[in-house]
Scaffold this active site. Structure first.
Site, PDB file in Angstrom:
ATOM      1  N   SER A  95       0.837  -1.215   0.000  1.00 27.34           N
ATOM      2  CA  SER A  95       0.000   0.000   0.000  1.00 27.34           C
ATOM      3  C   SER A  95       0.862   1.251   0.000  1.00 27.34           C
ATOM      4  O   SER A  95       0.558   2.225  -0.692  1.00 27.34           O
ATOM      5  CB  SER A  95      -0.917   0.035   1.228  1.00 27.34           C
ATOM      6  OG  SER A  95      -1.831  -1.024   1.195  1.00 27.34           O
ATOM      7  N   LEU A 135      -8.647  11.651  -0.863  1.00 26.56           N
ATOM      8  CA  LEU A 135      -9.900  11.711  -1.628  1.00 26.56           C
ATOM      9  C   LEU A 135     -11.097  11.413  -0.711  1.00 26.56           C
ATOM     10  O   LEU A 135     -12.057  12.174  -0.655  1.00 26.56           O
ATOM     11  CB  LEU A 135      -9.845  10.697  -2.785  1.00 26.56           C
ATOM     12  CG  LEU A 135     -11.079  10.650  -3.687  1.00 26.56           C
ATOM     13  CD1 LEU A 135     -11.263  11.973  -4.430  1.00 26.56           C
ATOM     14  CD2 LEU A 135     -10.974   9.502  -4.701  1.00 26.56           C
ATOM     15  N   THR A 136     -11.002  10.302   0.045  1.00 30.03           N
ATOM     16  CA  THR A 136     -12.122   9.859   0.879  1.00 30.03           C
ATOM     17  C   THR A 136     -12.415  10.857   2.002  1.00 30.03           C
ATOM     18  O   THR A 136     -11.501  11.419   2.596  1.00 30.03           O
ATOM     19  CB  THR A 136     -11.782   8.472   1.488  1.00 30.03           C
ATOM     20  OG1 THR A 136     -11.493   7.568   0.425  1.00 30.03           O
ATOM     21  CG2 THR A 136     -12.926   7.932   2.332  1.00 30.03           C
ATOM     22  N   PRO A 138     -15.238  11.628   5.550  1.00 30.74           N
ATOM     23  CA  PRO A 138     -16.060  10.860   6.487  1.00 30.74           C
ATOM     24  C   PRO A 138     -17.423  10.469   5.906  1.00 30.74           C
ATOM     25  O   PRO A 138     -17.897   9.356   6.125  1.00 30.74           O
ATOM     26  CB  PRO A 138     -16.221  11.816   7.673  1.00 30.74           C
ATOM     27  CG  PRO A 138     -14.998  12.691   7.623  1.00 30.74           C
ATOM     28  CD  PRO A 138     -14.672  12.847   6.166  1.00 30.74           C
ATOM     29  N   ILE A 167      -6.689   8.019   5.252  1.00 30.08           N
ATOM     30  CA  ILE A 167      -5.641   8.391   4.309  1.00 30.08           C
ATOM     31  C   ILE A 167      -4.334   7.666   4.659  1.00 30.08           C
ATOM     32  O   ILE A 167      -3.714   7.942   5.700  1.00 30.08           O
ATOM     33  CB  ILE A 167      -5.434   9.924   4.295  1.00 30.08           C
ATOM     34  CG1 ILE A 167      -6.779  10.634   4.066  1.00 30.08           C
ATOM     35  CG2 ILE A 167      -4.402  10.308   3.233  1.00 30.08           C
ATOM     36  CD1 ILE A 167      -7.543  10.189   2.827  1.00 30.08           C
ATOM     37  N   CYS A 242      -5.897   8.173 -11.378  1.00 28.03           N
ATOM     38  CA  CYS A 242      -4.855   7.722 -10.433  1.00 28.03           C
ATOM     39  C   CYS A 242      -5.277   6.386  -9.829  1.00 28.03           C
ATOM     40  O   CYS A 242      -4.457   5.464  -9.683  1.00 28.03           O
ATOM     41  CB  CYS A 242      -4.677   8.720  -9.287  1.00 28.03           C
ATOM     42  SG  CYS A 242      -4.364  10.403  -9.811  1.00 28.03           S
ATOM     43  N   GLU A 368      -9.946   1.482  -2.495  1.00 23.85           N
ATOM     44  CA  GLU A 368      -9.745   1.644  -3.937  1.00 23.85           C
ATOM     45  C   GLU A 368     -10.927   1.098  -4.733  1.00 23.85           C
ATOM     46  O   GLU A 368     -10.753   0.451  -5.768  1.00 23.85           O
ATOM     47  CB  GLU A 368      -8.460   0.927  -4.374  1.00 23.85           C
ATOM     48  CG  GLU A 368      -7.252   1.379  -3.610  1.00 23.85           C
ATOM     49  CD  GLU A 368      -6.420   2.379  -4.375  1.00 23.85           C
ATOM     50  OE1 GLU A 368      -6.774   2.710  -5.510  1.00 23.85           O
ATOM     51  OE2 GLU A 368      -5.425   2.834  -3.795  1.00 23.85           O
TER      52      GLU A 368
HETATM   53  C1  LIG Z   1      -6.662   0.962   5.547  1.00 24.91           C
HETATM   54  C2  LIG Z   1      -7.344   1.875   4.555  1.00 24.91           C
HETATM   55  C3  LIG Z   1      -6.560   2.746   3.807  1.00 24.91           C
HETATM   56  C4  LIG Z   1      -7.169   3.654   2.930  1.00 24.91           C
HETATM   57  N1  LIG Z   1      -6.387   4.543   2.232  1.00 24.91           N
HETATM   58  C5  LIG Z   1      -6.991   5.555   1.532  1.00 24.91           C
HETATM   59  C6  LIG Z   1      -6.196   6.599   0.947  1.00 24.91           C
HETATM   60  O1  LIG Z   1      -4.957   6.596   1.013  1.00 24.91           O
HETATM   61  N2  LIG Z   1      -6.832   7.642   0.341  1.00 24.91           N
HETATM   62  C7  LIG Z   1      -8.205   7.693   0.248  1.00 24.91           C
HETATM   63  O2  LIG Z   1      -8.712   8.672  -0.324  1.00 24.91           O
HETATM   64  N3  LIG Z   1      -8.978   6.692   0.769  1.00 24.91           N
HETATM   65  C8  LIG Z   1      -8.405   5.639   1.420  1.00 24.91           C
HETATM   66  N4  LIG Z   1      -9.182   4.639   1.984  1.00 24.91           N
HETATM   67  C9  LIG Z   1     -10.635   4.751   1.912  1.00 24.91           C
HETATM   68  C10 LIG Z   1     -11.293   3.732   1.006  1.00 24.91           C
HETATM   69  O3  LIG Z   1     -11.012   3.986  -0.340  1.00 24.91           O
HETATM   70  C11 LIG Z   1     -12.799   3.743   1.329  1.00 24.91           C
HETATM   71  O4  LIG Z   1     -12.947   3.123   2.585  1.00 24.91           O
HETATM   72  C12 LIG Z   1     -13.617   3.023   0.277  1.00 24.91           C
HETATM   73  O5  LIG Z   1     -13.709   3.806  -0.890  1.00 24.91           O
HETATM   74  C13 LIG Z   1     -15.040   2.703   0.757  1.00 24.91           C
HETATM   75  O6  LIG Z   1     -15.645   3.824   1.309  1.00 24.91           O
HETATM   76  P1  LIG Z   1     -16.377   3.728   2.746  1.00 24.91           P
HETATM   77  O7  LIG Z   1     -15.436   3.087   3.700  1.00 24.91           O
HETATM   78  O8  LIG Z   1     -16.875   5.087   3.065  1.00 24.91           O
HETATM   79  O9  LIG Z   1     -17.585   2.719   2.535  1.00 24.91           O
HETATM   80  P2  LIG Z   1     -19.021   3.076   1.947  1.00 24.91           P
HETATM   81  O10 LIG Z   1     -18.893   3.803   0.659  1.00 24.91           O
HETATM   82  O11 LIG Z   1     -19.846   3.673   3.014  1.00 24.91           O
HETATM   83  O12 LIG Z   1     -19.571   1.609   1.630  1.00 24.91           O
HETATM   84  C14 LIG Z   1     -20.075   0.757   2.658  1.00 24.91           C
HETATM   85  C15 LIG Z   1     -20.703  -0.477   1.980  1.00 24.91           C
HETATM   86  O13 LIG Z   1     -21.779  -0.047   1.114  1.00 24.91           O
HETATM   87  C16 LIG Z   1     -21.543  -0.543  -0.191  1.00 24.91           C
HETATM   88  N5  LIG Z   1     -22.035   0.419  -1.183  1.00 24.91           N
HETATM   89  C17 LIG Z   1     -21.861   1.776  -1.210  1.00 24.91           C
HETATM   90  N6  LIG Z   1     -22.463   2.286  -2.293  1.00 24.91           N
HETATM   91  C18 LIG Z   1     -22.980   1.242  -2.987  1.00 24.91           C
HETATM   92  C19 LIG Z   1     -23.728   1.114  -4.192  1.00 24.91           C
HETATM   93  N7  LIG Z   1     -24.023   2.165  -4.959  1.00 24.91           N
HETATM   94  N8  LIG Z   1     -24.133  -0.106  -4.581  1.00 24.91           N
HETATM   95  C20 LIG Z   1     -23.823  -1.210  -3.840  1.00 24.91           C
HETATM   96  N9  LIG Z   1     -23.120  -1.162  -2.685  1.00 24.91           N
HETATM   97  C21 LIG Z   1     -22.713   0.048  -2.268  1.00 24.91           C
HETATM   98  C22 LIG Z   1     -20.037  -0.710  -0.291  1.00 24.91           C
HETATM   99  O14 LIG Z   1     -19.698  -1.604  -1.335  1.00 24.91           O
HETATM  100  C23 LIG Z   1     -19.705  -1.223   1.095  1.00 24.91           C
HETATM  101  O15 LIG Z   1     -19.983  -2.594   1.168  1.00 24.91           O
HETATM  102  C24 LIG Z   1      -8.588   3.662   2.794  1.00 24.91           C
HETATM  103  C25 LIG Z   1      -9.358   2.737   3.526  1.00 24.91           C
HETATM  104  C26 LIG Z   1      -8.753   1.864   4.397  1.00 24.91           C
HETATM  105  C27 LIG Z   1      -9.594   0.897   5.169  1.00 24.91           C
END
Ligand SMILES: Cc1cc2nc3c(=O)[nH]c(=O)nc-3n(C[C@H](O)[C@H](O)[C@H](O)COP(=O)(O)OP(=O)(O)OC[C@H]3O[C@@H](n4cnc5c(N)ncnc54)[C@H](O)[C@@H]3O)c2cc1C
Length: 389
Positions: A95, A135-136, A138, A167, A242, A368
């Site tokens: 990662s 990007l992500t 809360p 992040i 990206c 991702e």
């Molecule tokens: C250890 C770790 C490192 C990370 N590093 C980074 C980073 O460096 N930079 C960054 O920007 N982000 C990072 N992330 C964030 C990561 O990309 C997000 O957690 C991911 O995109 C999912 O978003 P969420 O956790 O808000 O889940 P949510 O979007 O809330 O999703 C929760 C559940 O709902 C489902 N869901 C949501 N929408 C839909 C839909 N339309 N249809 C069907 N199912 C759906 C999802 O598939 C999931 O099962 C990291 C996450 C972790 C755990």
């Protein structure tokens, strides 16, 4: 010499060039000699092995596919093989390299000004500087289009307000690439550590990716100069491009974790004896699990190799990468769970790498682009109908 024998059921090695095999061997040896001796303790302690960063740079593993600025200019397949070996060590290490290479160096190279490239790429390549990708938020994970972080133009610069979370490398990064909404659409900003109004804090209590730093970033009236904005990235397609690069690396990386789980289970099964002093490998149900694992790993290897060759011809697109990331992450998680099962009680111990991989791969399934989101990308490609909302 490397201690890991590799996993190659179908003579896929014959498809790699001498150069590709040499790159893999270098990464394999690095993982055997430098990563494996310390990774269990790092995971236990919740510590990223930062002492390895200069070596990652020296070996050309950071920004490996980029040409110039001190980068190695490797092919997609060579880069994929590096990621595979690094993730055999630990998903947290892979990662780190994914974020630095695909999510920070790639956008600076692709969308940055010449001044931004000169300032950051050589230092990010050597590991002297660390980057993160914000990007992500809360309230916006799978749907980054909803982001609330704002950048407003003010005099000769921009003022950022908002929160990013989850992040990777957030608190250790010297530069954060932060995506924010402007009057002109979503734009990327390079925000340096120490800029007034920018702070970070680490997320604690993770049971996955423990050997990786994960942070929240906060921007409150954070002023950056005009030159902090990436001139070439406009709209969500900037960060999404990206992510396509990073997901390609994940699609290869997870094969390494799966190989390690498979090889651990296979070698355990031929030694561990139960019932009439026979190895558990002599039982049909055990063999079925190993047969399933090696078949799925082999299919994943072929998928990754084909997509890698497409990449080297400049021909892969995001929907191809969605299939690679989704299939291979699910495959690796499946292998980790089966391997954990075959090791019995020993499977839960960190003396073996399996439970660590299993925990890490739960993150890889989510970040991702979750498994669901990639299914929707593939669904849209084959039906022409977007079903995200
Ligand atoms: C250890 C770790 C490192 C990370 N590093 C980074 C980073 O460096 N930079 C960054 O920007 N982000 C990072 N992330 C964030 C990561 O990309 C997000 O957690 C991911 O995109 C999912 O978003 P969420 O956790 O808000 O889940 P949510 O979007 O809330 O999703 C929760 C559940 O709902 C489902 N869901 C949501 N929408 C839909 C839909 N339309 N249809 C069907 N199912 C759906 C999802 O598939 C999931 O099962 C990291 C996450 C972790 C755990």
């Amino acid at each position: 010499m490397s201690r890991f024998p590799g996993v190659d059921y179908l003579m896929i090695d014959s498809q790699f060039s001498e150069q590709e095999l040499m790159v893999r061997q270098t990464a394999r040896q690095f993982v055997d000699e430098r990563v494996l001796p310390l990774i269990r303790d790092c995971f236990r302690e919740g510590r990223f092995p930062a002492e390895l960063i200069p070596e990652l740079g020296r070996l050309g593993f950071l920004g490996a596919t980029l040409p110039g600025y001190g980068c190695a200019g490797m092919s997609h397949v060579e880069y994929g093989l590096i990621m595979q070996e690094l993730e055999r060590g630990d998903s947290g290490l892979r990662s780190f390299v994914s974020v630095q290479s695909a999510l920070v160096m790639y956008p600076i190279f692709t969308y940055g000004s010449e001044e931004q490239k000169q300032r950051w790429l050589p230092r990010l390549q050597s590991g002297e500087a660390i980057g993160c990708f914000g990007l992500t938020e809360p309230g916006f994970g799978s749907n980054p289009a909803g982001m609330l972080t704002r950048a407003r133009h003010d005099g000769a610069g921009w003022i950022l307000d908002g929160e990013k979370t989850w992040i990777t490398n957030g608190s250790v990064a010297g530069v954060a690439l932060v995506w924010a909404r402007t009057e002109d659409g979503i734009r990327g900003f390079l925000v340096e550590k120490g800029t007034p109004g920018f702070s970070s804090s680490d997320l604690h209590g993770k049971l996955s990716m423990r050997a990786s730093v994960t942070s929240s970033l906060s921007f409150s009236e954070c002023r950056v100069p005009e030159s902090a904005m990436l001139p070439g990235a406009k709209g969500l397609k900037g960060p999404l491009a990206c992510l396509t690069q990073a997901r390609f690396g994940i699609g290869w990386g997870v094969i390494g974790a799966a190989m390690d789980c498979y090889e651990t289970a296979r070698s355990y099964a031929v030694l561990r004896k139960q019932f009439d002093d026979r190895p558990i490998a002599s039982h049909q149900l055990v063999q079925e699990k190993l047969a399933h694992m090696i078949t799925e790993i082999t299919k994943a290897q072929l998928l990754a190799l084909h997509v890698g060759r497409l990449g080297d011809k400049g021909k892969f697109d995001p929907a191809h990468i969605s299939m690679l990331k989704r299939n291979n992450a699910a495959m690796a998680l499946d292998c980790a769970r089966l391997s954990r099962d075959l090791l019995g009680a020993n499977g839960i111990m960190d003396e073996y790498p399996v439970m660590r991989h299993l925990c890490n791969l739960e993150t890889v399934k989510t970040y991702e682009g979750t498994d669901h989101i990639h299914a929707l990308v593939i669904g849209e490609r084959v039906t022409g109908v977007a079903a995200y909302k």
